[in-house]
Motif scaffolding. Sequence first.
Motif, mmCIF file in Angstrom:
data_model
loop_
_atom_site.group_PDB
_atom_site.id
_atom_site.type_symbol
_atom_site.label_atom_id
_atom_site.label_comp_id
_atom_site.label_asym_id
_atom_site.label_seq_id
_atom_site.Cartn_x
_atom_site.Cartn_y
_atom_site.Cartn_z
ATOM 1 N N LEU A 116 -15.041 -2.262 -1.642
ATOM 2 C CA LEU A 116 -14.664 -2.593 -0.271
ATOM 3 C C LEU A 116 -13.177 -2.343 -0.028
ATOM 4 N N TYR A 117 -12.347 -2.707 -1.001
ATOM 5 C CA TYR A 117 -10.897 -2.536 -0.875
ATOM 6 C C TYR A 117 -10.533 -1.054 -0.798
ATOM 7 N N GLU A 118 -11.143 -0.255 -1.656
ATOM 8 C CA GLU A 118 -10.830 1.172 -1.654
ATOM 9 C C GLU A 118 -11.441 1.880 -0.446
ATOM 10 N N GLN A 119 -12.570 1.368 0.053
ATOM 11 C CA GLN A 119 -13.117 1.913 1.304
ATOM 12 C C GLN A 119 -12.164 1.657 2.462
ATOM 13 N N ALA A 120 -11.530 0.476 2.463
ATOM 14 C CA ALA A 120 -10.550 0.168 3.506
ATOM 15 C C ALA A 120 -9.355 1.120 3.412
ATOM 16 N N ARG A 121 -8.922 1.428 2.194
ATOM 17 C CA ARG A 121 -7.824 2.381 2.030
ATOM 18 C C ARG A 121 -8.207 3.740 2.637
ATOM 19 N N LYS A 122 -9.438 4.148 2.425
ATOM 20 C CA LYS A 122 -9.890 5.424 2.981
ATOM 21 C C LYS A 122 -9.975 5.377 4.514
ATOM 22 N N LYS A 123 -10.334 4.215 5.065
ATOM 23 C CA LYS A 123 -10.330 4.061 6.522
ATOM 24 C C LYS A 123 -8.916 4.227 7.071
ATOM 25 N N LEU A 182 -0.622 7.149 -8.611
ATOM 26 C CA LEU A 182 -0.614 6.693 -7.219
ATOM 27 C C LEU A 182 -2.010 6.273 -6.794
ATOM 28 N N PRO A 183 -2.121 5.261 -5.932
ATOM 29 C CA PRO A 183 -1.056 4.450 -5.325
ATOM 30 C C PRO A 183 -0.702 3.212 -6.144
ATOM 31 N N HIS A 184 -1.418 3.037 -7.291
ATOM 32 C CA HIS A 184 -1.340 1.763 -8.012
ATOM 33 C C HIS A 184 0.035 1.529 -8.618
ATOM 34 N N HIS A 242 -4.535 8.350 -1.887
ATOM 35 C CA HIS A 242 -3.500 7.761 -2.743
ATOM 36 C C HIS A 242 -2.115 7.859 -2.115
ATOM 37 N N GLU A 243 -2.007 8.450 -0.930
ATOM 38 C CA GLU A 243 -0.753 8.418 -0.189
ATOM 39 C C GLU A 243 -0.629 7.148 0.651
ATOM 40 N N ILE A 244 -1.652 6.312 0.629
ATOM 41 C CA ILE A 244 -1.647 5.023 1.330
ATOM 42 C C ILE A 244 -1.424 3.913 0.311
ATOM 43 N N VAL A 245 -0.276 3.252 0.419
ATOM 44 C CA VAL A 245 0.049 2.110 -0.437
ATOM 45 C C VAL A 245 -0.124 0.849 0.400
ATOM 46 N N LEU A 246 -0.943 -0.075 -0.070
ATOM 47 C CA LEU A 246 -1.155 -1.326 0.659
ATOM 48 C C LEU A 246 -0.075 -2.325 0.257
ATOM 49 N N THR A 247 0.571 -2.911 1.257
ATOM 50 C CA THR A 247 1.714 -3.797 1.069
ATOM 51 C C THR A 247 1.469 -5.100 1.818
ATOM 52 N N SER A 248 2.495 -5.962 1.846
ATOM 53 C CA SER A 248 2.370 -7.207 2.606
ATOM 54 C C SER A 248 2.749 -7.012 4.072
ATOM 55 N N GLY A 249 3.228 -5.836 4.434
ATOM 56 C CA GLY A 249 3.590 -5.577 5.820
ATOM 57 C C GLY A 249 4.687 -4.534 5.914
ATOM 58 N N LEU A 298 9.664 8.450 -6.432
ATOM 59 C CA LEU A 298 10.213 7.094 -6.383
ATOM 60 C C LEU A 298 9.735 6.273 -7.563
ATOM 61 N N PRO A 299 10.618 5.456 -8.139
ATOM 62 C CA PRO A 299 10.199 4.552 -9.210
ATOM 63 C C PRO A 299 9.421 3.372 -8.641
ATOM 64 N N PRO A 300 8.689 2.636 -9.496
ATOM 65 C CA PRO A 300 7.968 1.448 -9.007
ATOM 66 C C PRO A 300 8.930 0.430 -8.394
ATOM 67 N N TYR A 301 8.430 -0.311 -7.426
ATOM 68 C CA TYR A 301 9.231 -1.335 -6.759
ATOM 69 C C TYR A 301 9.196 -2.640 -7.530
ATOM 70 N N GLN A 302 8.035 -2.980 -8.112
ATOM 71 C CA GLN A 302 7.864 -4.217 -8.865
ATOM 72 C C GLN A 302 7.097 -3.910 -10.147
ATOM 73 N N GLY A 303 7.310 -4.752 -11.149
ATOM 74 C CA GLY A 303 6.578 -4.596 -12.395
ATOM 75 C C GLY A 303 5.573 -5.706 -12.587
ATOM 76 N N GLY A 304 4.462 -5.397 -13.246
ATOM 77 C CA GLY A 304 3.451 -6.415 -13.499
ATOM 78 C C GLY A 304 2.112 -5.789 -13.805
ATOM 79 N N GLY A 305 1.060 -6.557 -13.548
ATOM 80 C CA GLY A 305 -0.272 -6.043 -13.747
ATOM 81 C C GLY A 305 -0.623 -5.007 -12.700
ATOM 82 N N GLU A 306 -1.607 -4.188 -13.003
ATOM 83 C CA GLU A 306 -2.205 -3.220 -12.090
ATOM 84 C C GLU A 306 -1.386 -1.933 -11.952
#
Length: 404
Positions: free
Chosen positions: A67-74, A267-269, A85-92, A244-252
Amino acid sequence: MFNVQDIRNDFPILSRKVNGKPLVYFDNAATSQTPQQVIDAIVDYYSNYNANIHRGVHTLSQEATDLYEQARKKIQAHFNAKFSHEIVLTSGTTHSINLVANGFSSILKKGDEIIVSALEHHSNIVPWQMLCEQTGAVLKVIPMNEDGALIMDDYDNLLSKNTKLVFVNHISNALGTINPIEYIIEKAHQVGAAVLIDGAQACPHIKPDVQALDVDFYVASAHKMCGPTGVGMLYGKEEWLNKLPPYQGGGEMIAEVTFEKTTYADLPHKFEAGTPNIAGGIVFGAAIDYMNSIGFDVIATYENDLLDYATEKLLQIEGLKIYGTSKSKTSVISFNLENIHPYDIGTILDKLGIAVRTGHHCAQPIMDFYCIPGTVRASFSFYNTKEEIDALVEGVKKAKMMLS
């Protein structure tokens, strides 16, 4: 056929009362309201699919991931990105801009120049100021005129071989001005500069085509497009996101981790560290579906009619001045009454059930340009009506009578 009453029935909040009066919601530039179809999508996720994504072999995790990846494709299809993979999901939008600014901190050097416009939201000013402090780059500003439009001749003169980045909003949140981003992008590319467009205010009214625009980065928030808060997107051309380098480090966001070295995910992970706003991402897709079911051409036509009607009616009030009179604008009206503070007007309107925004709208340089403390901002959406505008006009008249 567009029937505004049918549309309004989709929005439960529009039937409530505020201070004993029917709600008139004219703060859409801050946050749009949410239709039942989108609310149902939130409930459906938590009722049937709630699980972490990309990590589990069990059914719920796989279904939530799909469902999440289908939303990215939408979202990709809506903005016409070449690859999902040119769509990065963020907090806003703010998160998206900071992600890009952080990435360029490793690219820019002292003496490089970046350009913003005088019409920007603070979210598209402060990150670049911080970037300049870190790198020694120089921030330059495209000036505006009295109509609230950018002065393109001055933009041309600001561009040089030292220009590396240009950042401009698509539509001003404070004035409603639609900027000539096609021209801005083309001219920037002629000197080899990258361009980021802040589309937070445009996406509720316009359906951007990022490939046709040839823009390098485009950012938006779901909560201004009938979606939930706390989720947005960054579109970036594949070649730029790879630089561009990663913005944050962690899981995923990792491919492999050892104590000696970490390699990053594709990309985009690479830019999506940690557990994301899974429900928000899925429901962002549902909100886009809802708006597309109405049609952005239909929305634009209806909202422009509201803008023309409200402009005509408000200007009949003696002593009322509208700020932002560019010929190219969307359904936002910023205004003041002579010798009356905008906060006082907004307070009285609220007692009448009318929600407007007062202040500098996170665009303080615009207010400084006009030498005013702020404005009253009425921003219209496709679920608003001319009858509500009439209520606004009468409310402003009442405020004028009480405060003069």
